[in-house]
Write an enzyme that holds these catalytic residues in place. Structure first.
Site, PDB file in Angstrom:
ATOM      1  N   SER A  70      -2.272  46.728  17.509  1.00  0.00           N
ATOM      2  CA  SER A  70      -2.206  48.016  18.197  1.00  0.00           C
ATOM      3  C   SER A  70      -3.512  48.792  18.017  1.00  0.00           C
ATOM      4  CB  SER A  70      -0.996  48.807  17.676  1.00  0.00           C
ATOM      5  OG  SER A  70      -0.766  49.958  18.447  1.00  0.00           O
ATOM      6  N   ASP A  96       6.376  45.188  25.788  1.00  0.00           N
ATOM      7  CA  ASP A  96       5.816  46.058  24.760  1.00  0.00           C
ATOM      8  C   ASP A  96       6.105  47.493  25.190  1.00  0.00           C
ATOM      9  OD1 ASP A  96       4.101  47.662  23.169  1.00  0.00           O
ATOM     10  OD2 ASP A  96       2.681  46.020  22.926  1.00  0.00           O
ATOM     11  N   HIS A  98       6.391  45.373  20.402  1.00  0.00           N
ATOM     12  CA  HIS A  98       5.055  45.833  20.028  1.00  0.00           C
ATOM     13  C   HIS A  98       4.615  45.392  18.629  1.00  0.00           C
ATOM     14  CE1 HIS A  98       1.441  48.158  20.074  1.00  0.00           C
ATOM     15  NE2 HIS A  98       1.804  48.848  19.008  1.00  0.00           N
TER      16      HIS A  98
END
Length: 252
Positions: free
Chosen positions: A95, A196, A226
């Site tokens: 991320s 996601d 995610h």
């Protein structure tokens, strides 16, 4: 330094092989990267370092005092610590950690041998975040974004709230970093979940379009959301990253 939540502490696994820097995500902690780091160390012999980014792993109040330059400084310091070992250095991140991975690769082409951004933020959004960060009446904090995980019974160690000031920082950073992808020339293994709920999957395609590396690979994950490094595909991620780093070494 110190006063980390239990499970959020920085980690370092000694290995005789090349170095790997593993970077966690926005509002998250090293807990999300521990399995990946341990696997790279135990199964491939890499020396692995997992820092806790500034303002993370302690309290939301502490995070609210930080911004992109602080998070980047944490990653930068960890990278240079590994570089002093005198062996090839790889970087992987989840991320925002993936975003920082891209930023490091663009900034330090002479240090970084290859990268694996996982569900990385790179400037592709659905518009909802932009509306929030531009709203002058936005609250100081919003509910947390952690634990977007498909596997049942798995929880990410992350803040329950997000400082909107930090959201503004990460939004600006991801847009800017997305526009500097052309500086990345090292081998890149992109890993992206098809579903996601935090980072739009089209970010993977923007990374592919933007970087100038002659070795670009993309792995789509079909069974994770995610926080994929804690999800159903965590073993696949560790295996693909380890294999990619090894192949990259052989090609050099």
């Amino acid at each position: 330094m110190g006063n980390y939540m239990e499970g959020a502490e920085p980690f370092e696994f000694d290995g005789d092989g090349p170095s790997v820097l593993v970077l966690h995500g926005f509002t998250g902690t090293t807990q999300s990267m521990h399995f990946l780091g341990k696997s790279l160390n135990e199964n491939y012999g890499f020396h692995v370092l997992g820092p806790c980014l500034a303002g993370h792993g302690t309290s939301v109040d502490e995070m609210a005092k930080t911004g992109y330059r602080d998070w980047m400084a944490s990653a930068d310091a960890a990278l240079h610590k590994l570089a002093k070992r005198g062996k090839p250095v790889f970087v992987t991140g989840l991320s925002m950690g993936g975003m920082l991975t891209l930023a490091l690769a663009a900034r330090y082409p002479d240090i970084i041998a290859g990268i694996v951004p996982i569900n990385a933020i790179a400037g592709e959004n659905d518009g909802g975040l932009a509306t929030l960060v531009l709203d002058p009446a936005a609250p100081d904090r919003i509910p947390g974004i952690g634990s977007d995980i498909k596997a049942s019974g798995v929880t990410e160690l992350a803040y329950s709230e997000v400082p909107v000031s930090c959201l503004r920082e990460v939004y600006l950073a991801q847009a800017a970093i997305g526009d500097t992808l052309y500086n990345i020339t090292c081998p890149v293994q992109i890993i992206q979940s098809r579903e996601d709920h935090v980072v739009h999957p089209s970010n993977a395609l923007r990374i592919m379009r933007g970087i100038k590396s002659s070795d670009i690979r993309l792995l789509w994950l079909d069974n994770s959301y995610h926080v994929a490094t804690l999800d159903n595909d965590k073993e696949l991620i560790a295996a693909r990253a380890g294999q990619f780093f090894g192949e990259t070494l052989c090609d050099q």
